[in-house]
Scaffold this motif. Structure first.
Motif, PDB file in Angstrom:
ATOM      1  N   ASP A 172       8.934   5.456  -2.091  1.00  0.00           N
ATOM      2  CA  ASP A 172       7.267   4.876  -2.540  1.00  0.00           C
ATOM      3  C   ASP A 172       7.358   4.533  -3.809  1.00  0.00           C
ATOM      4  O   ASP A 172       6.321   3.494  -3.820  1.00  0.00           O
ATOM      5  N   LYS A 178       8.391   1.325  -4.991  1.00  0.00           N
ATOM      6  CA  LYS A 178       8.175  -0.825  -4.453  1.00  0.00           C
ATOM      7  C   LYS A 178       6.704  -0.753  -5.528  1.00  0.00           C
ATOM      8  O   LYS A 178       6.374  -2.074  -4.724  1.00  0.00           O
ATOM      9  N   MET A 209      -1.666  -1.826  -4.918  1.00  0.00           N
ATOM     10  CA  MET A 209      -0.561  -1.214  -3.703  1.00  0.00           C
ATOM     11  C   MET A 209      -1.185   0.104  -3.246  1.00  0.00           C
ATOM     12  O   MET A 209      -1.362   0.476  -2.631  1.00  0.00           O
ATOM     13  N   ASP A 226      -4.413   0.121  -1.530  1.00  0.00           N
ATOM     14  CA  ASP A 226      -3.261  -0.339   0.078  1.00  0.00           C
ATOM     15  C   ASP A 226      -3.132   0.044   0.853  1.00  0.00           C
ATOM     16  O   ASP A 226      -2.834   0.015   2.097  1.00  0.00           O
ATOM     17  N   ASP A 227      -2.112   0.613   0.196  1.00  0.00           N
ATOM     18  CA  ASP A 227      -0.933   1.451   0.481  1.00  0.00           C
ATOM     19  C   ASP A 227      -0.945   2.475   1.156  1.00  0.00           C
ATOM     20  O   ASP A 227      -0.183   3.555   2.156  1.00  0.00           O
ATOM     21  N   PHE A 228      -1.886   3.541  -0.376  1.00  0.00           N
ATOM     22  CA  PHE A 228      -1.179   4.968  -0.227  1.00  0.00           C
ATOM     23  C   PHE A 228      -2.780   5.737  -0.714  1.00  0.00           C
ATOM     24  O   PHE A 228      -2.908   6.603  -1.279  1.00  0.00           O
TER      25      PHE A 228
END
Length: 279
Positions: free
Chosen positions: A111, A114, A96, A99-101
């Motif tokens: 955030d 999550k 995560m 891919d997201d941060f």
């Protein structure tokens, strides 16, 4: 004394007793702190510090760990509590982050929660320690210490304790208070055997006052007549009943009279327990 006044006095004394309050987890980067805090859930910092050097050598950042499967992470952390669940959480969190941060630990509390293995407490630690934002992370130590002393009034959940502490401690002292309470709980206000004899807070502590109010031991009891002695009914018995007192604590009781003024016939000690906050 109001709870705000008590909190201020407690923190002043703890600052003297613990002059350098900070996390005992060893880390060099925000990523390492996040991983260490995830691993510390229901585990000692000492144990976490034993496993993280090799773990971080193998996976120095989120992008490196994101390439690993849980079963590859597991051998590094097998000695911590719940290693299977935590290995899975670390692998998911690393992906995560990648891919997201952008491979970085997010600063926003919303955030952080999550991420796999990250709840409110873990997120509070990260935003406070890594980013210097105001937060009080309520772990078992903070929960116990705040309730025992009486800075908060009989709060039954970590969220309840956190909200109550927000009301009595200035925002700019939240991070420091978090570490002071943890260290006091870890080394002095222990869960099973608090070291009241060396505690600088006994005159302020509701729990200590309750201990002092317990009945004095009885001398001359005869355990041959029964395992327990009811002082109220003046009788021995072997099989006790239980009752919940007005504080919500389950007590041994005389099954005949219902009295909770019961003593152990072998030791003469009262069987009464004061309300505690071990979780």
């Amino acid at each position: 004394m109001t709870r705000k006044e008590k909190a201020a006095l407690v923190l002043d004394r703890l600052r003297v007793a613990i002059p350098a309050p900070e996390t005992e987890l060893q880390y060099r980067t925000e990523f390492e702190l996040l991983i260490a805090v995830i691993l510390s859930a229901q585990c000692t910092d000492e144990r976490v510090n034993l496993v993280t050097p090799a773990l971080f050598e193998a996976y120095p950042d989120a992008r490196a760990m994101a390439e690993a499967e849980a079963d590859e992470i597991f051998p590094f952390i097998r000695s911590v509590t719940y290693p299977n669940n935590k290995a899975t959480a670390l692998a998911k969190t690393a992906r995560m982050l990648r891919d997201d941060f952008g491979g970085e630990v997010p600063r926003a509390h919303a955030d952080l929660v999550k991420l796999a293995g990250v709840g409110r407490k873990t997120a509070n630690v990260v935003v406070s320690v890594a980013f210097g934002d105001a937060a009080i992370a309520v772990d078992t130590h903070v929960f116990r210490v705040a309730n025992r002393i009486g800075i908060v009034r009989d709060k039954k959940t970590p969220d309840g304790v956190e909200k109550a502490l927000h009301r009595v401690i200035p925002r700019d002292e939240w991070a420091e208070a978090h570490h002071l309470f943890i260290l006091h709980g870890r080394y002095t206000c222990l869960a099973r055997a608090p070291k009241c004899e060396v505690c600088p807070l006994t005159d302020l502590c509701d729990y200590f006052a309750s201990l002092q109010a317990l009945p004095e031991p009885l001398k001359g009891l005869d355990p041959k007549q029964g395992r327990y002695y009811s002082k109220t009914a003046k009788r021995y018995f072997d099989t006790p009943a239980t009752k919940v007192d007005r504080h919500g604590t389950e007590q041994i009781a005389d099954p005949w009279s219902g009295s909770m003024n019961v003593f152990d016939a072998r030791t003469g000690q009262t069987t009464k327990k004061v309300k505690d906050y071990r979780v």
